[in-house]
Design a protein around this motif. Sequence first.
Motif, PDB file in Angstrom:
ATOM      1  N   TYR A  14       0.599  -1.252   0.288  1.00 55.62           N
ATOM      2  CA  TYR A  14       0.312   0.012   0.125  1.00 55.62           C
ATOM      3  C   TYR A  14       1.280   0.526  -0.052  1.00 55.62           C
ATOM      4  O   TYR A  14       2.135   0.984   1.178  1.00 55.62           O
ATOM      5  N   TRP A  15       0.295   2.695  -0.718  1.00 54.98           N
ATOM      6  CA  TRP A  15       1.085   3.356  -0.544  1.00 54.98           C
ATOM      7  C   TRP A  15      -0.037   4.204   0.562  1.00 54.98           C
ATOM      8  O   TRP A  15      -0.900   4.452   0.309  1.00 54.98           O
ATOM      9  N   VAL A  16       0.970   4.581   1.679  1.00 58.27           N
ATOM     10  CA  VAL A  16       0.551   5.207   2.978  1.00 58.27           C
ATOM     11  C   VAL A  16       1.236   6.957   2.403  1.00 58.27           C
ATOM     12  O   VAL A  16       1.360   7.099   3.471  1.00 58.27           O
ATOM     13  N   GLY A  17       1.610   7.700   1.976  1.00 61.08           N
ATOM     14  CA  GLY A  17       2.211   8.841   1.490  1.00 61.08           C
ATOM     15  C   GLY A  17       1.352   9.732   1.885  1.00 61.08           C
ATOM     16  O   GLY A  17       0.194   9.510   1.588  1.00 61.08           O
ATOM     17  N   ILE A  18       1.970  10.973   1.388  1.00 60.14           N
ATOM     18  CA  ILE A  18       1.153  12.054   1.694  1.00 60.14           C
ATOM     19  C   ILE A  18       1.938  12.699   0.581  1.00 60.14           C
ATOM     20  O   ILE A  18       2.729  13.083   0.548  1.00 60.14           O
ATOM     21  N   TYR A  38       5.310  12.956  -0.190  1.00 60.90           N
ATOM     22  CA  TYR A  38       6.098  11.790   0.580  1.00 60.90           C
ATOM     23  C   TYR A  38       6.005  10.439   0.558  1.00 60.90           C
ATOM     24  O   TYR A  38       4.431   9.983   1.019  1.00 60.90           O
ATOM     25  N   ASN A  39       6.663   9.936   0.071  1.00 60.29           N
ATOM     26  CA  ASN A  39       6.309   8.366  -0.415  1.00 60.29           C
ATOM     27  C   ASN A  39       6.437   7.565   0.110  1.00 60.29           C
ATOM     28  O   ASN A  39       7.761   7.713   1.074  1.00 60.29           O
ATOM     29  N   SER A  40       5.721   7.177   1.236  1.00 63.12           N
ATOM     30  CA  SER A  40       5.706   5.982   2.040  1.00 63.12           C
ATOM     31  C   SER A  40       4.819   4.630   1.697  1.00 63.12           C
ATOM     32  O   SER A  40       4.177   4.892   1.243  1.00 63.12           O
TER      33      SER A  40
END
Length: 152
Positions: A14-18, A38-40
Motif C-alpha cells: 500500500y501507498w500510505v504517503g502524504i 512524501y512516499n511511504s
Amino acid sequence: MSWRNVAEISKEVYWVGIRDYNRRLFDALIPLPRGTTYNSYLVIGTAKKAVIDTVNPGFEKEWEEKISKVVNPADVDYVIMNHAEPDHAGSIPHIMSINSKAILVTTSQGAKMARVFYKVPENRIKAVANGDSLDLGGKTLRFIEAPMLHWP
C-alpha cells in the motif's frame, strides 16, 4: 481516488504517503509549483509487516491515520529507513513512540544517523548490508546500498 485514500499498488502493498501542497521549494534549490509527495509504503507479509520510509514532520497524524486504514500502526514490525533526510525519515520518532516493538531497519551508516537525529535506541535498530534480505512471510525485502544516489 482522493489523495487522502490509501492505494493498494500490489497485493498487500500500500501507498500510505502524504501529499504536501504547500511545499514550494526542494532543498532551497528546486521549485515545486504543485507541492510534493512524501512516499511511504506499507508491506504486509503473512508473518510480519513493514513500513518503507516515513513522512516529513508535521504530517505524522495524517500518516498514522492512513496506516490505520489497513493495520494498527502498533502492529508494524519493521520501519525501513532508506536515508535519513526528514522527508523520508522525519516521522520515525512518532511511529517508534506509538509502537513499542517496531525495529528500525537501515544501513550501518543510517543506524548512526537514526541514533543521533531521531534518538532511536540501539536495541531497536537492525543494520543491514548490501544483499541482505528481510522475510515478511510470502514477501521478501532485499537491500541494496546505493550511496549518493539521491544526488548525482
